[in-house]
Design a protein around this motif. Structure first.
Motif, PDB file in Angstrom:
ATOM      1  N   ASP A   5      12.643   5.774   6.775  1.00  0.00           N
ATOM      2  CA  ASP A   5      14.060   5.371   7.370  1.00  0.00           C
ATOM      3  C   ASP A   5      13.482   4.706   8.803  1.00  0.00           C
ATOM      4  OD1 ASP A   5      15.605   6.324   5.534  1.00  0.00           O
ATOM      5  OD2 ASP A   5      15.929   8.100   6.523  1.00  0.00           O
ATOM      6  N   LYS A   6      12.744   5.068   9.415  1.00  0.00           N
ATOM      7  CA  LYS A   6      11.975   4.636  10.886  1.00  0.00           C
ATOM      8  C   LYS A   6      11.706   3.041  10.577  1.00  0.00           C
ATOM      9  CE  LYS A   6       9.325   5.367  14.833  1.00  0.00           C
ATOM     10  NZ  LYS A   6       8.561   4.218  15.005  1.00  0.00           N
ATOM     11  N   VAL A   7      10.911   2.847   9.464  1.00  0.00           N
ATOM     12  CA  VAL A   7      10.360   1.688   9.156  1.00  0.00           C
ATOM     13  C   VAL A   7      11.588   0.673   8.853  1.00  0.00           C
ATOM     14  CG1 VAL A   7       8.903   0.390   7.635  1.00  0.00           C
ATOM     15  CG2 VAL A   7       8.121   2.454   8.489  1.00  0.00           C
ATOM     16  N   GLN A   8      12.425   1.162   7.881  1.00  0.00           N
ATOM     17  CA  GLN A   8      13.519   0.503   7.469  1.00  0.00           C
ATOM     18  C   GLN A   8      14.197  -0.180   8.629  1.00  0.00           C
ATOM     19  OE1 GLN A   8      15.129   1.125   3.556  1.00  0.00           O
ATOM     20  NE2 GLN A   8      14.309   3.146   3.512  1.00  0.00           N
ATOM     21  N   VAL A  88       7.429  -0.484   3.927  1.00  0.00           N
ATOM     22  CA  VAL A  88       8.095   0.719   3.995  1.00  0.00           C
ATOM     23  C   VAL A  88       7.303   1.804   2.943  1.00  0.00           C
ATOM     24  CG1 VAL A  88      10.353   1.582   3.132  1.00  0.00           C
ATOM     25  CG2 VAL A  88      10.331  -0.497   4.152  1.00  0.00           C
ATOM     26  N   LEU A  89       6.727   1.589   1.906  1.00  0.00           N
ATOM     27  CA  LEU A  89       6.179   2.435   1.060  1.00  0.00           C
ATOM     28  C   LEU A  89       4.681   2.787   1.142  1.00  0.00           C
ATOM     29  CD1 LEU A  89       8.139   1.194  -2.178  1.00  0.00           C
ATOM     30  CD2 LEU A  89       8.695   3.140  -0.569  1.00  0.00           C
ATOM     31  N   ASN A  90       4.243   2.065   1.767  1.00  0.00           N
ATOM     32  CA  ASN A  90       2.494   2.273   1.906  1.00  0.00           C
ATOM     33  C   ASN A  90       2.331   3.670   2.629  1.00  0.00           C
ATOM     34  OD1 ASN A  90       0.523   0.797   0.863  1.00  0.00           O
ATOM     35  ND2 ASN A  90      -0.129  -0.223   2.698  1.00  0.00           N
ATOM     36  N   LEU A 102      15.642   2.493  -0.691  1.00  0.00           N
ATOM     37  CA  LEU A 102      15.519   0.988  -0.091  1.00  0.00           C
ATOM     38  C   LEU A 102      16.577   0.136   0.605  1.00  0.00           C
ATOM     39  CD1 LEU A 102      12.558  -0.064  -2.701  1.00  0.00           C
ATOM     40  CD2 LEU A 102      12.502   1.197  -0.145  1.00  0.00           C
ATOM     41  N   TYR A 103      17.458   1.051   1.453  1.00  0.00           N
ATOM     42  CA  TYR A 103      18.596   0.576   1.904  1.00  0.00           C
ATOM     43  C   TYR A 103      18.501  -0.876   2.698  1.00  0.00           C
ATOM     44  CZ  TYR A 103      17.578   3.098   6.036  1.00  0.00           C
ATOM     45  OH  TYR A 103      17.018   3.564   7.392  1.00  0.00           O
TER      46      TYR A 103
END
Length: 142
Positions: A5-8, A88-90, A102-103
């Motif tokens: 969430d933070k990265v997004q 986001v996913l790494n 992945l909003y």
């Protein structure tokens, strides 16, 4: 899930600085240019994503319980999109990858500004990244 969430939220904030999609495409191009190269051995048919208009290769490895992706594309915008997904996913556990909503894709207006074929490619990239995580969660090779 605070990590993803933070990265997004960071991505949403970065893209909110630009009103025009031309400027946002420039950001995507820059991100694509910064994406580390995928190993030449992984630029093959086995790692090629089906359903993308452009050619996109994705690989994943599991290290110490976390998934790490590498990718490449022959299209600069697509390369930027995969760079965002990797950002986001790494470094997440397989379950975190599977559980992440992945909003940011909709919040930055990415999906609505892609052609139908590129939107299909985005869905195919996400699906492949999740399939890797699913295989790792099921006890796939480390």
């Amino acid at each position: 899930m605070a990590g993803t969430d933070k990265v997004q939220e960071e991505i949403i904030e970065e893209f909110s600085a630009f009103d025009e999609w031309l400027d946002r495409y420039e950001v995507l191009i820059g991100l694509g240019n910064e994406l580390p190269a995928i190993a030449p051995a992984h630029r093959d048919e086995q790692h090629l994503i089906e359903g993308c208009q452009s050619r996109v290769w994705v690989d994943a490895r599991l290290e110490e319980g976390k998934v790490y992706y590498s990718a490449d594309s022959d299209a600069i915008i697509t390369k930027g999109i995969i760079a965002l997904l990797i950002r986001v996913l790494n470094g997440r556990t397989p379950q975190q990858v599977l559980d992440t909503d992945l909003y940011f894709i909709d919040r930055i207006g990415l999906r609505e500004n892609l052609s139908p074929t590129r939107a299909n490619g985005l869905a195919a990239m996400i699906k492949q990244m999740r399939l890797y995580a699913l295989a790792f969660a099921a006890g796939g090779k480390e």
